[in-house]
Scaffold this active site. Sequence first.
Site, PDB file in Angstrom:
ATOM      1  CD  GLN A 162       7.863  -6.978  -0.826  1.00 31.50           C
ATOM      2  OE1 GLN A 162       7.082  -6.453  -0.057  1.00 31.50           O
ATOM      3  NE2 GLN A 162       8.877  -6.319  -1.358  1.00 31.50           N
TER       4      GLN A 162
ATOM      5  CB  CYS B 232       9.778  -7.788   1.771  1.00 27.38           C
ATOM      6  SG  CYS B 232       9.765  -8.735   3.295  1.00 27.38           S
TER       7      CYS B 232
ATOM      8  NE  ARG C  26      -0.322  -8.372   4.464  1.00 27.78           N
ATOM      9  CZ  ARG C  26       0.798  -7.667   4.602  1.00 27.78           C
ATOM     10  NH1 ARG C  26       1.094  -7.140   5.772  1.00 27.78           N
ATOM     11  NH2 ARG C  26       1.621  -7.491   3.601  1.00 27.78           N
TER      12      ARG C  26
ATOM     13  CG  ASP D  89      10.981 -11.502   5.173  1.00 29.91           C
ATOM     14  OD1 ASP D  89      10.814 -10.444   5.815  1.00 29.91           O
ATOM     15  OD2 ASP D  89      10.026 -12.287   4.913  1.00 29.91           O
TER      16      ASP D  89
ATOM     17  CG  HIS E  46       4.177 -10.659   0.143  1.00 33.48           C
ATOM     18  ND1 HIS E  46       3.084  -9.954  -0.330  1.00 33.48           N
ATOM     19  CD2 HIS E  46       4.807  -9.827   1.021  1.00 33.48           C
ATOM     20  CE1 HIS E  46       3.054  -8.762   0.248  1.00 33.48           C
ATOM     21  NE2 HIS E  46       4.083  -8.663   1.067  1.00 33.48           N
TER      22      HIS E  46
ATOM     23  NE  ARG F  63       4.120  -4.624  -2.186  1.00 36.23           N
ATOM     24  CZ  ARG F  63       3.649  -5.015  -0.984  1.00 36.23           C
ATOM     25  NH1 ARG F  63       4.493  -5.106   0.023  1.00 36.23           N
ATOM     26  NH2 ARG F  63       2.392  -5.349  -0.812  1.00 36.23           N
TER      27      ARG F  63
HETATM   28  N1   CP Z   1       6.402  -5.756   2.735  1.00 39.50           N
HETATM   29  C1   CP Z   1       5.144  -5.670   3.176  1.00 39.50           C
HETATM   30  O1   CP Z   1       4.231  -6.339   2.697  1.00 39.50           O
HETATM   31  O2   CP Z   1       4.958  -4.775   4.188  1.00 39.50           O
HETATM   32  P1   CP Z   1       3.658  -4.622   5.096  1.00 39.50           P
HETATM   33  O3   CP Z   1       3.545  -5.862   5.914  1.00 39.50           O
HETATM   34  O4   CP Z   1       3.902  -3.392   5.912  1.00 39.50           O
HETATM   35  O5   CP Z   1       2.465  -4.463   4.182  1.00 39.50           O
HETATM   36  N1  NVA Z   2       7.630 -12.933   5.936  1.00 38.45           N
HETATM   37  C1  NVA Z   2       6.996 -11.755   6.477  1.00 38.45           C
HETATM   38  C2  NVA Z   2       6.761 -10.741   5.420  1.00 38.45           C
HETATM   39  C3  NVA Z   2       6.153  -9.449   5.874  1.00 38.45           C
HETATM   40  C4  NVA Z   2       5.868  -8.491   4.767  1.00 38.45           C
HETATM   41  C5  NVA Z   2       5.694 -12.144   7.147  1.00 38.45           C
HETATM   42  O1  NVA Z   2       4.954 -12.963   6.587  1.00 38.45           O
HETATM   43  O2  NVA Z   2       5.426 -11.659   8.241  1.00 38.45           O
END
Ligand code: CP
Ligand code: NVA
Length: 305
Positions: free
Chosen positions: A132, A264, A102, A224, A129, A292
Amino acid sequence: MQHFLSLTEHSAQDILHLLDLALTIKQDFKMGSGKPLLQGKTLAMVFQKPSLRTRVSFDMAMIQLGGQALYLSPQEIQLGKRESVADVSRVLSRYVDGIMARVFAHDDILELAKYASVPVINGLSDLNHPCQGLADLLTIVEHNGSVQGQRIVFIGDGNNVARTLMFGAALLGADFVAASPEAYVLADNDIKLARQYAESSGGKVTLIGDPMKAVKGANVIYTDTWTSMGQEMEAEERRKSFARYQVNESLVSLSAKDCIVMHCLPAHRGEELTDQVADGPNSVIFDQAENRLHAQKAILVALMG
Ligand code: CP
Ligand code: NVA
């Protein structure tokens, strides 16, 4: 499949295959007959940002498949700071069977994949993502029967999650609509590309500024956070710009009957999504979170099995 970096690197057939695999794995797991398809395999999980779902679902996926995952916090690796992304990738490849990361910059994911001799999975970048996205498509299939032909309406920021959903929807023949304030719309070149996918899948991609118009006939409403990780300094300004883009009961009442509401997570309840909708009859947000686990098992098995 060599890596899983974004949905657009895969064909509609590949994605449908992953969805089938996820459904099978989920069913077996629910029946108590899940197979240890990754016995003895290991996954390094590199995080530059916080996480609940991604961290725990990947960890549990590896455990339930007979393997093991290793959590590496932002402080530990300091990707690109303590040493280059390329060297991190080369070193991890000597220890583990797969890398999930990530990151902030999508280029860092591409760099990891370039220098890895094991599969790399994008666990969220500023650009997209895909894990997701796959879980979302799985959730739509389970609740609405298929993605094809569904009117999927994204309300809010044209961010990583919106972009991924648009590509997934376009690849699989959905009628995708995005409603965002003008300064936060999805990029032109992404829309062009999504429209190319939609042309061959029989889908459609449309931008409609007004959320009330956008949700007409929606089978899926998706939202989101207005402020993604890394944009915290803009939170106040964004709260003002997005005020009209809240998914609340009156907005949902304009959609098609039995429309599902997706997010999400993490949600900022009272901002992009009200409690009434999040906890109401249309909401499938916790099914998404659960999926997930199953979707990622399919990705892990396809890459490392
Ligand atoms: N939706 C998602 O990726 O959640 P986290 O940021 O908690 O991993
Ligand atoms: N758009 C959000 C998604 C989190 C899972 C972010 O990037 O923070």
